[in-house]
Design a protein around this motif. Structure first.
Motif, mmCIF file in Angstrom:
data_model
loop_
_atom_site.group_PDB
_atom_site.id
_atom_site.type_symbol
_atom_site.label_atom_id
_atom_site.label_comp_id
_atom_site.label_asym_id
_atom_site.label_seq_id
_atom_site.Cartn_x
_atom_site.Cartn_y
_atom_site.Cartn_z
ATOM 1 N N HIS A 419 -19.020 17.493 -5.275
ATOM 2 C CA HIS A 419 -17.407 17.750 -5.828
ATOM 3 C C HIS A 419 -16.552 16.532 -4.976
ATOM 4 O O HIS A 419 -15.363 16.480 -5.121
ATOM 5 N N ARG A 420 -17.090 15.691 -4.152
ATOM 6 C CA ARG A 420 -16.323 14.914 -3.375
ATOM 7 C C ARG A 420 -15.475 13.784 -4.333
ATOM 8 O O ARG A 420 -15.967 13.447 -5.270
ATOM 9 N N GLU A 421 -14.340 13.839 -3.827
ATOM 10 C CA GLU A 421 -13.270 12.657 -4.761
ATOM 11 C C GLU A 421 -13.777 11.296 -4.467
ATOM 12 O O GLU A 421 -14.117 10.938 -3.288
ATOM 13 N N VAL A 422 -13.633 10.716 -5.392
ATOM 14 C CA VAL A 422 -13.952 8.940 -5.364
ATOM 15 C C VAL A 422 -12.782 8.087 -5.545
ATOM 16 O O VAL A 422 -11.944 8.592 -6.460
ATOM 17 N N TYR A 423 -12.617 7.134 -5.132
ATOM 18 C CA TYR A 423 -11.267 6.275 -5.156
ATOM 19 C C TYR A 423 -11.657 4.780 -5.470
ATOM 20 O O TYR A 423 -11.561 3.935 -4.688
ATOM 21 N N PRO A 424 -12.127 4.664 -6.630
ATOM 22 C CA PRO A 424 -12.374 3.248 -7.101
ATOM 23 C C PRO A 424 -11.121 2.364 -7.118
ATOM 24 O O PRO A 424 -9.993 2.795 -7.274
ATOM 25 N N LEU A 425 -11.017 0.926 -7.099
ATOM 26 C CA LEU A 425 -10.025 0.182 -6.994
ATOM 27 C C LEU A 425 -9.352 0.290 -8.374
ATOM 28 O O LEU A 425 -9.705 0.476 -9.405
ATOM 29 N N THR A 426 -8.039 0.425 -8.232
ATOM 30 C CA THR A 426 -7.190 0.687 -9.224
ATOM 31 C C THR A 426 -6.490 -0.942 -9.761
ATOM 32 O O THR A 426 -6.680 -1.949 -9.165
ATOM 33 N N GLU A 427 -6.223 -0.967 -11.046
ATOM 34 C CA GLU A 427 -5.545 -2.297 -11.554
ATOM 35 C C GLU A 427 -4.043 -2.505 -10.558
ATOM 36 O O GLU A 427 -4.183 -3.677 -10.213
ATOM 37 N N ALA A 428 -3.447 -1.637 -10.145
ATOM 38 C CA ALA A 428 -2.256 -1.680 -9.428
ATOM 39 C C ALA A 428 -2.782 -2.528 -8.143
ATOM 40 O O ALA A 428 -2.087 -3.533 -7.632
ATOM 41 N N GLU A 429 -3.873 -2.150 -7.683
ATOM 42 C CA GLU A 429 -4.579 -2.708 -6.279
ATOM 43 C C GLU A 429 -5.055 -4.161 -6.530
ATOM 44 O O GLU A 429 -4.878 -4.610 -5.409
ATOM 45 N N ARG A 430 -5.526 -4.269 -7.635
ATOM 46 C CA ARG A 430 -6.040 -5.765 -8.059
ATOM 47 C C ARG A 430 -4.691 -6.494 -8.099
ATOM 48 O O ARG A 430 -4.938 -7.622 -7.623
ATOM 49 N N ASN A 431 -3.709 -6.068 -8.456
ATOM 50 C CA ASN A 431 -2.430 -7.043 -8.678
ATOM 51 C C ASN A 431 -1.918 -7.279 -7.140
ATOM 52 O O ASN A 431 -1.648 -8.066 -6.857
ATOM 53 N N THR A 432 -1.833 -6.099 -6.369
ATOM 54 C CA THR A 432 -1.310 -6.453 -5.012
ATOM 55 C C THR A 432 -2.296 -6.985 -4.214
ATOM 56 O O THR A 432 -1.795 -7.899 -3.238
ATOM 57 N N GLY A 433 -3.502 -7.203 -4.375
ATOM 58 C CA GLY A 433 -4.718 -7.684 -3.629
ATOM 59 C C GLY A 433 -4.795 -7.468 -2.233
ATOM 60 O O GLY A 433 -6.123 -7.041 -2.151
ATOM 61 N N LEU A 434 -4.052 -7.425 -1.414
ATOM 62 C CA LEU A 434 -4.360 -7.570 0.164
ATOM 63 C C LEU A 434 -4.138 -5.919 0.628
ATOM 64 O O LEU A 434 -4.241 -5.921 1.642
ATOM 65 N N TYR A 435 -3.180 -5.345 -0.144
ATOM 66 C CA TYR A 435 -2.783 -3.861 0.435
ATOM 67 C C TYR A 435 -2.846 -2.739 -0.719
ATOM 68 O O TYR A 435 -2.614 -3.221 -1.853
ATOM 69 N N SER A 436 -2.649 -1.630 -0.387
ATOM 70 C CA SER A 436 -2.745 -0.432 -1.330
ATOM 71 C C SER A 436 -1.358 0.401 -0.934
ATOM 72 O O SER A 436 -1.332 0.688 0.340
ATOM 73 N N THR A 437 -0.755 0.723 -2.030
ATOM 74 C CA THR A 437 0.354 1.509 -1.961
ATOM 75 C C THR A 437 0.394 2.701 -2.488
ATOM 76 O O THR A 437 1.314 3.343 -2.891
ATOM 77 N N ARG A 438 -1.058 3.233 -2.800
ATOM 78 C CA ARG A 438 -1.262 4.458 -3.524
ATOM 79 C C ARG A 438 -0.855 5.610 -3.027
ATOM 80 O O ARG A 438 -0.285 6.581 -3.576
ATOM 81 N N PHE A 439 -0.531 5.415 -1.680
ATOM 82 C CA PHE A 439 -0.249 6.803 -0.934
ATOM 83 C C PHE A 439 1.086 6.762 -0.144
ATOM 84 O O PHE A 439 1.309 7.009 0.759
ATOM 85 N N ALA A 440 1.914 5.571 -0.587
ATOM 86 C CA ALA A 440 3.298 5.228 0.096
ATOM 87 C C ALA A 440 4.228 6.314 -0.353
ATOM 88 O O ALA A 440 4.165 7.102 -1.230
#
Length: 707
Positions: A419-440
């Protein structure tokens, strides 16, 4: 004859024999420091002590600490010759001021041990060290700490006499108890205890080093532990990670999850179950009894409780260690893995509830064999590779099949795997490229955040207005050559409600996540939250963060999952009493949005589990799972429990209902869950059981809100 001491010790008439100290020790277990100080001529009063108790030399130890009081009292009631020998031994212990003893010090220590008897010395000093390790928080005197260090080093002079590794470990932990912002009360004592422990050549000593390395957060001692364990690994010709595996003790278990021990005139069988250690008692005829035999209850209760507590702690530590293996990229030979994991009496209770890849076949242990998804036994060769299964490497249909199989076989996993959660790359993260703001932009309680980062293997420096700058929160991933950085800012200004008197922030606000090569120079942030910076003279190529698309999917998923857990466990939105905290109204908008808003990835997994579990509950006819809530119909009202925060709204007008975690029902035995470790899942279901029978609620703080 004991002369009674008045409330004014300096005015009491003390007998010349000094035997009254022994009476104090026998009755109270220790002697009050003021009394000892008077008896030793150390009491600061307006007149000198009486000649009868004036010491010939200054006292060896300074009274006022439990262990020192005990040592002074014991030595004082010995015959004069022994008193002189013990005082000389203590003075010799105090003479050790360097980091390690010289040959001359060791030679004299050996002579003193021979004259007093090593068995007697270590038996007595074991009691003193136990008193030191278990003393309540409080300042210690450097003079006495030096004596403790010397007593510890004595054990390297006569290693054949036998030193308890567990006692040394207790001294390490006791010495590292923090005194506010002043740091550990005895860091040098902890260092001496670790060094002595590292000189012991035994499996229990190795196990204790590993245990301490998994629990200690004080950096200097942790580095010392890591060096000691690496030296052990080098001597054995194995890796540091393998040390953690071979050092796991059996804790008296003789088969998988089962051990039998004679205690008094009874026998107890300990069974390790998914959520507890259960004791089955038998009398001297072998007949099972419903209760603890009276003789054990009266004379051996502490012994049994300590053993069960040790097993519980060991299980928790091993579950945490195994879960961190996802990011360690470990692969074993089958024969090696079988010994260290599948057939280990303690670790086997965990490993047999996990999915493994043997060769190329995923399998789990049930019905006495490793079996694949088709239920057929998996035949392995000793040389086959074994790795831990992770859902991100498998398609959704296979993951769902594993969940169904585990449920059919009644397998409760020790942590989320199928039941482990998985976190594939999102489109927003592809756009930011170098960083993730998913949990900002989340507001976290700093103390809880710091504890969670330590538990998950991250390095974090608490933010404070006292500091100009600090490093980001970091997880090093040497197996992948990467370093993950999670940026947070302190919230608040000096002297406002968000800052403690010492300048530490109550709360931090989350920012972005980046990945760097592990050899890249560390970045720095301004502690009060004024932005992100890098060190000056840096290699431009290494200083640049890696594109998220270049980070291995498993690494990205596990790092983002950790950050999701930090938010899930430390967000102020999970505090049901938050609306009663008038000092922090500036964060109310966030509290409302998190406490009742869209579900995180972790909460979405929780929702799917609740949907599967609810139909099997005794209150199933009163429950409905919706998009964000578990809705419960009581007799007085209906309730909506948020699946992310556990916060509760009541009909008819979405009135907030404050139910604290301690007020919810214990779901153990009420609901069979597919995995352990989700505190919020237990809380949501516990509140559901409580509110489904709202007419039976007797807690006045809840009942008053239902009127």
């Amino acid at each position: 004859m004991l002369t009674r001491l008045s409330d004014n010790p300096e005015s009491a008439e003390l007998p010349r024999s000094g035997m009254w100290l022994g009476t104090w020790l026998a009755r109270l277990g220790s002697v009050p420091g003021r009394v000892l100080a008077y008896a030793r001529g150390r009491l600061a009063v307006g007149h000198p002590p009486t000649e009868a108790v004036a010491p010939q030399r200054p006292p060896v130890l300074i009274p006022g600490e439990p262990w020192a009081d005990q040592a002074i009292a014991e030595v004082a009631v010995m015959v004069p010759e022994h008193t002189r020998c013990w005082e000389e031994l203590l003075r010799h212990a105090l003479a050790l001021t360097s980091a390690r003893p010289a040959r001359k010090w060791r030679t004299r220590a050996r002579e003193l041990l021979d004259s007093l008897g090593a068995d007697e010395v270590f038996a007595r000093t074991d009691r003193w060290l136990t008193s030191y390790a278990t003393a309540p928080p409080g300042r210690t005197h450097e003079h006495n700490d030096n004596a403790v260090r010397g007593l510890l080093w004595l054990r390297t002079v006569a290693p054949e006499e036998g030193t308890s590794p567990r006692l040394l470990g207790a001294v390490v932990e006791g010495a590292l108890v923090r005194e506010g912002r002043t740091g550990p009360r005895g860091a040098r004592v902890a260092g001496a205890a670790v060094h002595v422990l590292s000189t012991l050549d035994s499996d229990p000593a190795l196990a204790e080093l590993v245990r301490l390395a998994s629990r200690i957060t004080y950096k200097a001692t942790l580095r010392q532990l890591d060096r000691a364990l690496q030296a052990k690994a080098d001597a054995l010709g194995i890796t540091r990670a393998e040390i953690d595996e071979i050092a796991v003790p059996h804790h008296g278990l003789t088969t998988i999850g089962r051990g039998v021990q004679d205690i008094g005139d009874a026998r107890v069988e300990l069974l390790v179950e998914p959520t507890r250690v259960r004791a089955i008692w038998r009398d001297n005829t072998g007949t099972a009894t419903k209760s603890v035999p009276a003789s054990v209850r009266d004379d051996h209760a502490d012994e049994l409780r300590a053993r069960i507590k040790d097993i519980d702690k060991a299980l928790a530590e091993q579950k945490a260690r195994l879960e961190l293996l996802f990011l360690e990229h470990r692969v074993w030979r089958f024969d090696q893995w079988r010994t260290r994991y599948l057939d280990h009496p303690l670790v086997g209770t965990i490993a047999r509830r996990l999915i493994w890849i043997v060769g190329v076949t995923p399998c789990v242990y049930y019905d006495g064999k490793l079996r694949g998804l088709d239920g057929e036994p998996v035949h392995a060769r000793p040389s086959d590779d074994v790795a831990l299964w992770h859902p991100i490497d498998h398609d959704t249909d296979e993951v769902l099949e594993w969940r169904e199989l585990l449920a059919e076989q009644g397998v409760v996993q020790p942590f989320k795997q199928a039941h482990r959660e998985v976190y594939p790359l999102t489109e927003a993260e592809r756009n930011t490229g170098l960083y993730s703001t998913r949990f900002a932009a989340h507001i976290l309680k700093q103390r809880q955040f710091h504890a969670l980062t330590a538990a998950r293997g991250w390095s974090n420096q608490p933010r404070s207005t006292v500091d100009v700058s600090c490093p980001p929160t970091v997880r090093e991933l040497p197996e992948w050559g990467l370093r993950a950085e999670f940026w947070v800012d302190g919230l608040g200004e000096d002297h406002d409600a968000g800052v403690t008197r010492s300048g530490s922030y109550h709360y931090v606000e989350t920012e972005h996540i980046r990945f760097y090569p592990i050899q890249a120079p560390e970045n720095v942030a301004y502690a009060p939250g004024r932005g992100y910076a890098q060190w000056d003279d840096v290699n431009d190529e290494l200083a640049e963060p890696l594109p998220l698309a270049d980070v291995p999917p498993l690494v990205l998923s596990e790092v983002l999952r950790d950050v999701d857990l930090f938010v899930d466990g430390a967000s102020i939105g999970n505090d049901p009493a938050w609306q009663d905290d008038g000092a922090d109204t500036c964060y109310r908008e966030y509290w409302d949005s998190y406490g009742f808003g869209e579900l995180s990835t972790t909460a979405l997994t929780r929702r799917e589990v609740v949907r599967r579990v609810v139909p099997r509950l005794a209150i199933a006819d009163r429950c409905t799972v919706t998009d964000r809530f578990l809705e419960v119909r009581g007799d007085l009202r209906s309730y909506r429990i948020h699946l992310g925060s556990g916060n509760v709204l009541m009909t008819p007008n979405d009135q907030y209902l404050c139910v604290l975690p301690r007020q919810a029902k214990d779901v153990d035995g009420l609901a069979r869950l597919p995995f352990e470790g989700d505190r919020m899942l237990n809380l949501v279901l516990g509140k559901a059981f409580l509110l489904a029978e709202d007419t039976a609620i007797t807690d006045p703080t809840i009942a008053g809100q239902l009127r």
